[in-house]
Design an enzyme around this catalytic site. Structure first.
Site, PDB file in Angstrom:
ATOM      1  N   LYS A 184       0.852  -1.187   0.000  1.00  0.00           N
ATOM      2  CA  LYS A 184       0.000   0.000   0.000  1.00  0.00           C
ATOM      3  C   LYS A 184       0.883   1.229   0.000  1.00  0.00           C
ATOM      4  O   LYS A 184       1.862   1.306   0.735  1.00  0.00           O
ATOM      5  CB  LYS A 184      -0.858  -0.017   1.289  1.00  0.00           C
ATOM      6  N   LYS A 218       5.421   2.251  -2.906  1.00  0.00           N
ATOM      7  CA  LYS A 218       5.346   3.633  -3.381  1.00  0.00           C
ATOM      8  C   LYS A 218       5.640   3.602  -4.866  1.00  0.00           C
ATOM      9  O   LYS A 218       6.338   2.702  -5.364  1.00  0.00           O
ATOM     10  CB  LYS A 218       6.396   4.498  -2.672  1.00  0.00           C
ATOM     11  N   THR A 244      -4.789  13.094   6.150  1.00  0.00           N
ATOM     12  CA  THR A 244      -3.385  13.221   6.571  1.00  0.00           C
ATOM     13  C   THR A 244      -3.191  14.487   7.399  1.00  0.00           C
ATOM     14  O   THR A 244      -2.654  14.445   8.518  1.00  0.00           O
ATOM     15  CB  THR A 244      -2.448  13.205   5.343  1.00  0.00           C
ATOM     16  N   SER A 252      -7.072   5.523   4.075  1.00  0.00           N
ATOM     17  CA  SER A 252      -7.043   4.733   2.833  1.00  0.00           C
ATOM     18  C   SER A 252      -7.462   3.291   3.119  1.00  0.00           C
ATOM     19  O   SER A 252      -8.171   2.657   2.328  1.00  0.00           O
ATOM     20  CB  SER A 252      -5.635   4.735   2.229  1.00  0.00           C
TER      21      SER A 252
HETATM   22  N1  LIG Z   1      -1.138  13.181   0.405  1.00  0.00           N
HETATM   23  C1  LIG Z   1      -1.082  12.326   1.422  1.00  0.00           C
HETATM   24  O1  LIG Z   1      -2.097  11.743   1.833  1.00  0.00           O
HETATM   25  C2  LIG Z   1       0.208  12.067   2.125  1.00  0.00           C
HETATM   26  C3  LIG Z   1       1.353  12.793   1.860  1.00  0.00           C
HETATM   27  N2  LIG Z   1       2.477  12.598   2.606  1.00  0.00           N
HETATM   28  C4  LIG Z   1       3.702  13.371   2.386  1.00  0.00           C
HETATM   29  O2  LIG Z   1       3.420  14.758   2.619  1.00  0.00           O
HETATM   30  C5  LIG Z   1       4.266  15.557   1.790  1.00  0.00           C
HETATM   31  C6  LIG Z   1       3.420  16.502   0.986  1.00  0.00           C
HETATM   32  O3  LIG Z   1       2.505  15.733   0.204  1.00  0.00           O
HETATM   33  P1  LIG Z   1       1.158  16.356  -0.401  1.00  0.00           P
HETATM   34  O4  LIG Z   1       0.693  17.456   0.457  1.00  0.00           O
HETATM   35  O5  LIG Z   1       0.289  15.216  -0.715  1.00  0.00           O
HETATM   36  O6  LIG Z   1       1.704  16.934  -1.759  1.00  0.00           O
HETATM   37  P2  LIG Z   1       1.120  18.124  -2.631  1.00  0.00           P
HETATM   38  O7  LIG Z   1       1.679  17.925  -3.989  1.00  0.00           O
HETATM   39  O8  LIG Z   1      -0.335  18.242  -2.447  1.00  0.00           O
HETATM   40  O9  LIG Z   1       1.788  19.405  -1.950  1.00  0.00           O
HETATM   41  C7  LIG Z   1       3.156  19.557  -1.814  1.00  0.00           C
HETATM   42  C8  LIG Z   1       3.384  20.952  -1.293  1.00  0.00           C
HETATM   43  O10 LIG Z   1       4.782  21.137  -1.026  1.00  0.00           O
HETATM   44  C9  LIG Z   1       5.186  22.336  -1.682  1.00  0.00           C
HETATM   45  N3  LIG Z   1       6.588  22.352  -1.973  1.00  0.00           N
HETATM   46  C10 LIG Z   1       7.267  21.639  -2.880  1.00  0.00           C
HETATM   47  N4  LIG Z   1       8.561  21.949  -2.818  1.00  0.00           N
HETATM   48  C11 LIG Z   1       8.686  22.878  -1.849  1.00  0.00           C
HETATM   49  C12 LIG Z   1       9.760  23.596  -1.300  1.00  0.00           C
HETATM   50  N5  LIG Z   1      11.001  23.397  -1.754  1.00  0.00           N
HETATM   51  N6  LIG Z   1       9.521  24.492  -0.309  1.00  0.00           N
HETATM   52  C13 LIG Z   1       8.278  24.685   0.151  1.00  0.00           C
HETATM   53  N7  LIG Z   1       7.207  24.026  -0.324  1.00  0.00           N
HETATM   54  C14 LIG Z   1       7.417  23.128  -1.304  1.00  0.00           C
HETATM   55  C15 LIG Z   1       4.333  22.377  -2.926  1.00  0.00           C
HETATM   56  O11 LIG Z   1       4.354  23.656  -3.481  1.00  0.00           O
HETATM   57  P3  LIG Z   1       3.777  23.878  -4.974  1.00  0.00           P
HETATM   58  O12 LIG Z   1       2.366  23.396  -4.982  1.00  0.00           O
HETATM   59  O13 LIG Z   1       3.886  25.349  -5.091  1.00  0.00           O
HETATM   60  O14 LIG Z   1       4.677  23.075  -5.847  1.00  0.00           O
HETATM   61  C16 LIG Z   1       2.991  22.027  -2.303  1.00  0.00           C
HETATM   62  O15 LIG Z   1       2.463  23.126  -1.607  1.00  0.00           O
HETATM   63  C17 LIG Z   1       5.098  14.572   0.991  1.00  0.00           C
HETATM   64  O16 LIG Z   1       6.296  14.295   1.681  1.00  0.00           O
HETATM   65  C18 LIG Z   1       4.241  13.318   0.969  1.00  0.00           C
HETATM   66  O17 LIG Z   1       4.986  12.158   0.743  1.00  0.00           O
HETATM   67  C19 LIG Z   1       2.494  11.695   3.638  1.00  0.00           C
HETATM   68  C20 LIG Z   1       1.393  10.954   3.936  1.00  0.00           C
HETATM   69  C21 LIG Z   1       0.198  11.003   3.153  1.00  0.00           C
HETATM   70  O1  LIG Z   2      -2.948   6.425   1.510  1.00  0.00           O
HETATM   71  C1  LIG Z   2      -2.079   5.634   1.199  1.00  0.00           C
HETATM   72  O2  LIG Z   2      -2.277   4.487   0.850  1.00  0.00           O
HETATM   73  C2  LIG Z   2      -0.624   6.030   1.244  1.00  0.00           C
HETATM   74  C3  LIG Z   2      -0.358   7.457   1.591  1.00  0.00           C
HETATM   75  C4  LIG Z   2       1.108   7.703   1.447  1.00  0.00           C
HETATM   76  O3  LIG Z   2       1.625   7.649   0.362  1.00  0.00           O
HETATM   77  C5  LIG Z   2       1.918   7.942   2.620  1.00  0.00           C
HETATM   78  O4  LIG Z   2       1.469   7.727   3.743  1.00  0.00           O
HETATM   79  O5  LIG Z   2       3.093   8.343   2.449  1.00  0.00           O
END
Ligand SMILES: NC(=O)C1=CN([C@@H]2O[C@H](COP(=O)(O)OP(=O)(O)OC[C@H]3O[C@@H](n4cnc5c(N)ncnc54)[C@H](OP(=O)(O)O)[C@@H]3O)[C@@H](O)[C@H]2O)C=CC1
Ligand SMILES: O=C(O)CCC(=O)C(=O)O
Length: 419
Positions: A71, A107, A191, A352
């Protein structure tokens, strides 16, 4: 020897070695726990809008299948390579094991900057990626979800592509879908909501008054924006936020609901206010109660860790803190409470899991139930981490990962050598 390389993979290895030493895992048993079971590399050709053909490289790494299907999310970003995806898959395994989910970690991703694609190109690439993955995924083999650069729409295209191939609708092939396409209520928020819930818990336990507390959030995507919004609704003043276009700062607290609408309308924080513009490098080291890194890996290195001026680090992102920074934070654990990534952002995969269960049963829950059960699982995992950290006198990340690694190791040992 392994085919994986790069700084993010090296970091996952370094972290694992710390845990393996802590658990006294014999050297000859370590590769079996660490090295991914499968890695798939595919090329995804699409027609660009200008009539040319472009080929993008895609990956999926399935870390272990011992506890059930694998997953994990799918990332569309220029930085994506096999090593990064492998590290993220390994972290998913420890996360799922810590929270007690019946999954191994996986992943995937494509090396592409999605902001350079039109919507039609993004759809073509998403569909082609899933089409290439069809032999290797399935509701009981590997279940994808969103991550950086992907969203509910991309998940709907994945589900539709897989379903067309099967000749029937298979909603349970991916999670994080729109509710209209078999998704669950509460996954989009899960999240960030989990990050805020655990942060509130630590604030309460540390006697920090939420109405006097401040927070800084790096990254304003799915995780960062919802975490900021939830903290704002809890009464916390979110004084700084950033995305790749820049940062905003306001000592009396930013208007987060307005910023969420702005980012959704304009695609970024850019253009909101030049008066509030701030140096993005400074966001991590601002004086505040809570720091939420919710963007990239490895943003808190040893130098940044030394300069942190917060009381809680709530890791919304995966892998935001390097092992060298962990050594600094271990020394500073009486001043700074770390909520490690595999716990802090696990609300996403927990919900999820609920979505997968609901799709398999075709029985859907109210949002209230989703949130209640999410918090219950997060609270239990938090309790286990704190008890373990206290028992073994170790750093929170060590405690959380030890629980995860131990569960995977126990299952492998019970089943025998081959799973
Ligand atoms: N989505 C989920 O359910 C989950 C996500 N994560 C982790 O959370 C993190 C963010 O994911 P998610 O929110 O889904 O991703 P998104 O693509 O929705 O958002 C990423 C954000 O990070 C910003 N960003 C990218 N590079 C930089 C930087 N150098 N400085 C500041 N901001 C930056 C992006 O800016 P811009 O949009 O302007 O590019 C955007 O605002 C990742 O590490 C991901 O693996 C973990 C668990 C679950
Ligand atoms: O929702 C999922 O299955 C995975 C989310 C994810 O990619 C993470 O936790 O980093």
């Amino acid at each position: 020897m392994t085919t994986y390389s790069g700084p993010v993979f090296d970091m996952a290895v370094q972290q694992f070695e710390v845990i393996a030493d802590h658990l006294s895992v014999p050297q000859d048993a370590r590769a079996r726990l660490l090295i991914p079971k499968r890695a798939i590399t595919v090329s995804c050709p699409i027609h660009r809008d200008d009539g040319t053909t472009a080929v993008f490289e895609g990956y999926r790494v399935q870390h272990h299948l011992t506890l059930g299907p694998t997953k994990g999310g799918t990332r569309f970003a220029a930085s994506v390579d096999l090593g990064e995806v492998a590290a993220l898959a390994i972290w998913m395994s420890w996360k799922c094991a810590l929270t007690g989910l019946p999954y191994g970690g996986a992943k995937g991703g494509i090396s592409v900057d999605p902001s350079n694609l039109s919507r039609r190109e993004l759809e073509a690439l998403s569909r082609r990626y899933m089409q290439e993955m069809i032999p290797f995924v399935g509701p009981h083999t590997d279940v994808m979800a969103p991550d950086m650069g992907t969203n509910e729409q991309v998940m709907a295209w994945f589900m539709d592509t897989y379903s067309m191939y099967q000749g029937r609708t298979v909603t349970e092939i991916v999670t994080g879908k729109p509710v209209s396409a078999g998704g669950t209520l509460g996954r989009r928020e899960a999240t960030g909501r989990g990050v805020a819930h655990l942060t509130r818990r630590v604030m309460n336990e540390q006697g920090i008054n939420l109405n006097h507390a401040t927070a800084a959030v790096q990254g304003f995507g799915n995780v960062g924006s919802i975490a900021a919004l939830e903290l704002h609704h809890m009464g916390v003043k979110v004084i700084a936020v950033s995305d790749h276009t820049g940062a905003l700062y306001c000592a009396s607290g930013l208007n987060i609901p307005e910023l969420v609408v702005h980012a959704a309308t304009h695609g970024s924080l850019s253009g909101y206010s030049s008066e509030l513009a701030f140096d993005p490098q400074e966001v991590l080291t601002l004086s505040c109660d809570v720091l939420v890194p919710a963007a990239m890996e490895r943003v808190i290195d040893a130098a940044v860790a030394t300069k942190l001026r917060c009381r809680i680090v709530a890791e919304g992102a995966n892998g935001p803190t390097t092992p060298e920074a962990d050594l600094v934070l271990t020394q500073r654990q009486n001043e700074i409470f770390l909520i490690p990534d595999i716990l802090c952002n696990s609300g996403g995969v927990v919900v999820s899991y609920f979505e997968w269960v609901q799709d398999l049963q075709q029985l859907f829950w109210e949002e209230e139930e989703v949130v209640r059960r999410e918090y219950q699982i997060l609270d239990r995992a938090f309790d286990r981490m704190v008890a373990r950290a206290s028992r073994d006198k170790v750093f929170n990340r060590t405690a959380a990962m030890a629980i995860g690694v131990e569960r995977v190791r126990g299952a492998k040992n019970t089943r025998g050598l081959f799973p």
